[in-house]
Scaffold this motif. Structure first.
Motif: not given
Length: 72
Positions: A17-21, A33-40, A54-68
């Motif tokens: 699980f990756s989170l990077y600028k 935000i990406t997810v990498h696994d060998p078999e996709e 991770l789900k809790k972190w995402f939901l707690d920060n969804i407004d700040e993340l401005q997801i596309g």
């Protein structure tokens, strides 16, 4: 030299699980935000369902993340 900002979590079974600028062509940045696994096999939402912290972190920060989304 560009400095990387982000975090990479190894979740087991070769799942990362990756989170990077990412710098865009115009020089601005955006968070990715990406997810990498060998078999996709795993989507981001499957990871959220398997790893409640991770789900809790995402939901707690969804407004700040401005997801596309981007299909790759």
């Amino acid at each position: 030299m560009d400095a990387a900002q982000g975090a990479f979590l190894e979740l087991g079974n070769n799942i990362v699980f990756s989170l990077y600028k990412e710098t865009t062509e115009d020089g601005t940045g955006r968070w990715v935000i990406t997810v990498h696994d060998p078999e996709e096999q795993y989507s981001l939402f499957e990871i959220f369902n398997q790893f409640s912290f991770l789900k809790k972190w995402f939901l707690d920060n969804i407004d700040e993340l401005q997801i596309g989304s981007k299909m790759v």
